[in-house]
Write a protein that holds these residues in place. Structure first.
Motif, PDB file in Angstrom:
ATOM      1  N   LEU A 158       0.801  -1.231   0.000  1.00  0.00           N
ATOM      2  CA  LEU A 158       0.000   0.000   0.000  1.00  0.00           C
ATOM      3  C   LEU A 158       0.833   1.280   0.000  1.00  0.00           C
ATOM      4  N   PRO A 159       1.865   1.406   0.846  1.00  0.00           N
ATOM      5  CA  PRO A 159       2.623   2.673   0.858  1.00  0.00           C
ATOM      6  C   PRO A 159       3.365   2.966  -0.446  1.00  0.00           C
ATOM      7  N   ALA A 160       3.512   1.985  -1.332  1.00  0.00           N
ATOM      8  CA  ALA A 160       4.218   2.211  -2.599  1.00  0.00           C
ATOM      9  C   ALA A 160       3.336   2.850  -3.658  1.00  0.00           C
ATOM     10  N   LEU A 161       2.028   2.896  -3.442  1.00  0.00           N
ATOM     11  CA  LEU A 161       1.115   3.381  -4.484  1.00  0.00           C
ATOM     12  C   LEU A 161       1.411   4.816  -4.940  1.00  0.00           C
ATOM     13  N   PRO A 162       1.684   5.764  -4.043  1.00  0.00           N
ATOM     14  CA  PRO A 162       1.999   7.121  -4.527  1.00  0.00           C
ATOM     15  C   PRO A 162       3.207   7.150  -5.466  1.00  0.00           C
ATOM     16  N   LEU A 163       4.208   6.331  -5.215  1.00  0.00           N
ATOM     17  CA  LEU A 163       5.376   6.282  -6.092  1.00  0.00           C
ATOM     18  C   LEU A 163       5.035   5.647  -7.435  1.00  0.00           C
ATOM     19  N   LEU A 164       4.213   4.600  -7.407  1.00  0.00           N
ATOM     20  CA  LEU A 164       3.806   3.949  -8.652  1.00  0.00           C
ATOM     21  C   LEU A 164       2.953   4.878  -9.502  1.00  0.00           C
ATOM     22  N   ALA A 165       2.193   5.746  -8.857  1.00  0.00           N
ATOM     23  CA  ALA A 165       1.368   6.707  -9.604  1.00  0.00           C
ATOM     24  C   ALA A 165       2.218   7.678 -10.404  1.00  0.00           C
ATOM     25  N   GLY A 166       3.471   7.872 -10.005  1.00  0.00           N
ATOM     26  CA  GLY A 166       4.367   8.787 -10.702  1.00  0.00           C
ATOM     27  C   GLY A 166       5.103   8.157 -11.864  1.00  0.00           C
ATOM     28  N   TRP A 167       4.859   6.865 -12.149  1.00  0.00           N
ATOM     29  CA  TRP A 167       5.498   6.226 -13.298  1.00  0.00           C
ATOM     30  C   TRP A 167       4.997   6.851 -14.606  1.00  0.00           C
ATOM     31  N   ALA A 205      -2.749   3.503 -10.306  1.00  0.00           N
ATOM     32  CA  ALA A 205      -1.966   2.895  -9.233  1.00  0.00           C
ATOM     33  C   ALA A 205      -2.857   2.061  -8.315  1.00  0.00           C
ATOM     34  N   GLN A 206      -4.097   2.488  -8.124  1.00  0.00           N
ATOM     35  CA  GLN A 206      -5.021   1.722  -7.291  1.00  0.00           C
ATOM     36  C   GLN A 206      -5.307   0.345  -7.880  1.00  0.00           C
ATOM     37  N   LEU A 207      -5.163   0.239  -9.212  1.00  0.00           N
ATOM     38  CA  LEU A 207      -5.397  -1.055  -9.856  1.00  0.00           C
ATOM     39  C   LEU A 207      -4.357  -2.093  -9.442  1.00  0.00           C
ATOM     40  N   VAL A 208      -3.213  -1.643  -8.929  1.00  0.00           N
ATOM     41  CA  VAL A 208      -2.208  -2.572  -8.428  1.00  0.00           C
ATOM     42  C   VAL A 208      -2.773  -3.368  -7.253  1.00  0.00           C
ATOM     43  N   TRP A 231      10.633   1.778  -3.882  1.00  0.00           N
ATOM     44  CA  TRP A 231       9.351   1.103  -4.076  1.00  0.00           C
ATOM     45  C   TRP A 231       9.506  -0.405  -4.226  1.00  0.00           C
ATOM     46  N   GLN A 232      10.701  -0.858  -4.682  1.00  0.00           N
ATOM     47  CA  GLN A 232      10.898  -2.290  -4.892  1.00  0.00           C
ATOM     48  C   GLN A 232      10.988  -3.071  -3.587  1.00  0.00           C
ATOM     49  N   ALA A 233      11.315  -2.393  -2.485  1.00  0.00           N
ATOM     50  CA  ALA A 233      11.608  -3.083  -1.231  1.00  0.00           C
ATOM     51  C   ALA A 233      10.471  -3.989  -0.748  1.00  0.00           C
ATOM     52  N   PRO A 234       9.185  -3.534  -0.764  1.00  0.00           N
ATOM     53  CA  PRO A 234       8.114  -4.449  -0.321  1.00  0.00           C
ATOM     54  C   PRO A 234       8.013  -5.713  -1.178  1.00  0.00           C
ATOM     55  N   PHE A 235       8.230  -5.575  -2.493  1.00  0.00           N
ATOM     56  CA  PHE A 235       8.153  -6.740  -3.370  1.00  0.00           C
ATOM     57  C   PHE A 235       9.317  -7.702  -3.114  1.00  0.00           C
ATOM     58  N   VAL A 236      10.514  -7.142  -2.858  1.00  0.00           N
ATOM     59  CA  VAL A 236      11.656  -7.986  -2.519  1.00  0.00           C
ATOM     60  C   VAL A 236      11.388  -8.728  -1.212  1.00  0.00           C
ATOM     61  N   ALA A 237      10.848  -8.003  -0.217  1.00  0.00           N
ATOM     62  CA  ALA A 237      10.561  -8.621   1.076  1.00  0.00           C
ATOM     63  C   ALA A 237       9.544  -9.749   0.928  1.00  0.00           C
ATOM     64  N   ILE A 238       8.513  -9.527   0.105  1.00  0.00           N
ATOM     65  CA  ILE A 238       7.491 -10.559  -0.111  1.00  0.00           C
ATOM     66  C   ILE A 238       8.104 -11.769  -0.813  1.00  0.00           C
ATOM     67  N   ALA A 239       8.968 -11.520  -1.817  1.00  0.00           N
ATOM     68  CA  ALA A 239       9.599 -12.625  -2.538  1.00  0.00           C
ATOM     69  C   ALA A 239      10.480 -13.454  -1.602  1.00  0.00           C
ATOM     70  N   LEU A 240      11.252 -12.793  -0.742  1.00  0.00           N
ATOM     71  CA  LEU A 240      12.111 -13.511   0.201  1.00  0.00           C
ATOM     72  C   LEU A 240      11.274 -14.276   1.232  1.00  0.00           C
ATOM     73  N   ALA A 241      10.187 -13.642   1.695  1.00  0.00           N
ATOM     74  CA  ALA A 241       9.309 -14.332   2.645  1.00  0.00           C
ATOM     75  C   ALA A 241       8.653 -15.550   1.993  1.00  0.00           C
ATOM     76  N   ALA A 242       8.287 -15.413   0.717  1.00  0.00           N
ATOM     77  CA  ALA A 242       7.703 -16.549  -0.005  1.00  0.00           C
ATOM     78  C   ALA A 242       8.703 -17.687  -0.122  1.00  0.00           C
ATOM     79  N   LEU A 243       9.975 -17.340  -0.350  1.00  0.00           N
ATOM     80  CA  LEU A 243      11.015 -18.370  -0.422  1.00  0.00           C
ATOM     81  C   LEU A 243      11.145 -19.087   0.917  1.00  0.00           C
TER      82      LEU A 243
END
Length: 386
Positions: free
Chosen positions: A25-34, A42-45, A158-170
């Motif tokens: 959720l906190p990454a959405l404002p950054l994704l909106a700036g792409w 960004a909400q569609l994410v 912004w990549q940090a939450p996705f990296v954390a989720i990927a590592l947690a999934a592993l």
């Protein structure tokens, strides 16, 4: 000890599915700036993840009748981790939205399988206690995960939450693979002719599923609408909302973990009825408060408390009875109950959106109506035979 290890694995997997929403959720404002992005896209994410999860619940509920649940869990976690890792590499918002839909689909597997596995590991009271613990952890996660996500983004982007989720999934994948031998194996034995259609036509299942969906769905509608109502309509602050949520989550966690012992002493059906009635009473009290001019913001915490207590009392036994009413079709029953909750809360929030500027009267009316539906289904539809 073995049963507790299995529960720990299921909790880890379920929390990972929740983190796919709350940590991002906190990454959405950054994704909106792409490039080509905006706040709406960004909400569609998040929306894509939720839609994928809903589709996944139906899919895994069906697949459990044909394939070993252990391998479905491992495969889903592997796919979840891969899709999370790929999300770090993309720079196109449309591609990220597609990956998020797949991520949500794969991440829904533990939530579908956990209640049915727990039911087979424990007796009724033990299963209620295990479900209460799972529900308590799930209730805390939405408040803690966004804070963790914000800290990760401040540290590494912004990549940090996705990296954390990927590592947690592993990590979860490794734990599931190592614990494959202790997980209940095989396909789920189901009643002949098992299907979603059969469950949706079964008044006994609908009694427990819809009443649970009404109680929790009404509570979530209030939580989703409260920030705007408190800050814009009651001259309050987000601090007031945080306090209300902290009190509510604490009351739910305490009563949910007492529900098993209380059900053993007073009866499961009685606890379901008392909890549902308390949630309805809270909805009526909030409605009266909202339509008589309101008052100090702290009153919301007081009037909202019985709804959280009621959910705690009826949540574990109600969910367990809904699964039992599935007649052996545990995973489809679990998936439908979760979909009832998601559908009622999402539809109620969407229908309320055009009227949210009217403040507390509109919000409390919506909540009271949904709680009334939950109580009505419990009263009018037949109960599970003893």
């Amino acid at each position: 000890m073995t049963r507790m290890l299995i529960c720990a694995l299921l909790v880890m997997g379920t929390l990972l599915g929740l983190a796919g929403i709350d940590l991002v959720l906190p990454a959405l404002p950054l994704l909106a700036g792409w490039p080509g992005g905006d706040a709406a896209r960004a909400q569609l994410v998040i929306a894509a993840y939720v839609v994928g999860a809903m589709a996944g619940m139906l899919l895994f509920g069906t697949l459990a009748a044909r394939f070993d649940r252990r391998f479905l869990l491992v495969g889903a976690m592997a796919a979840f981790g891969v899709l999370s890792g790929l999300s770090v590499l993309v720079t196109d918002l449309d591609l990220l939205i597609v990956l998020r839909a797949g991520q949500g689909l794969a991440g829904s597997a533990p939530a579908v399988f956990a209640p049915g596995i727990i039911r087979r590991l424990f007796d009724e009271v033990g299963a209620m206690r295990a479900l209460a613990l799972l529900g308590s952890i799930e209730a805390i996660a939405p408040g803690a995960a966004p804070l963790a996500g914000a800290a990760l983004i401040a540290w590494a982007g912004w990549q940090a939450p996705f990296v954390a989720i990927a590592l947690a999934a592993l990590l979860v994948l490794v734990c599931l693979t190592a614990g494959l031998g202790i997980l209940p194996g095989g396909r789920v034995e189901k009643r002949q002719g098992g299907s979603y259609g059969r469950l949706l036509r079964d008044p006994v299942f609908l009694r427990y599923g819809l009443s649970h969906g009404g109680v929790l769905g009404g509570l979530l509608i209030f939580v989703f609408g409260a920030p705007v109502t408190i800050t814009a309509g009651m001259s309050g602050s987000m601090g007031d909302f945080v306090v209300m949520q902290a009190i509510g989550v604490t009351l739910f966690a305490v009563t949910a973990n007492l529900a098993g012992g209380l059900a053993r002493r007073f009866g499961i059906e009685r606890m379901i009825s008392i909890g549902t009635a308390m949630a309805f009473l809270s909805g009526i009290l909030l409605l009266i408060f909202g339509w008589t001019g309101g008052g100090p913001v702290w009153m919301l915490s007081l009037l909202f408390a019985p709804m959280n207590i009621g959910l705690g009392l009826r949540g574990p036994p109600g969910f367990l009875r809904a699964i039992m009413a599935g007649g052996g079709d545990d995973d489809r029953a679990s998936a439908l109950v979760i979909l009832f909750i998601t559908g009622i809360s999402s539809a109620g929030t969407a229908l309320l959106a055009p009227f949210i500027t009217l403040g507390l009267p509109a919000l409390t009316l919506a909540v009271a109506l949904v709680q009334a539906v939950g109580l009505a289904t419990l009263i009018l539809l037949p109960r599970l035979p003893d």
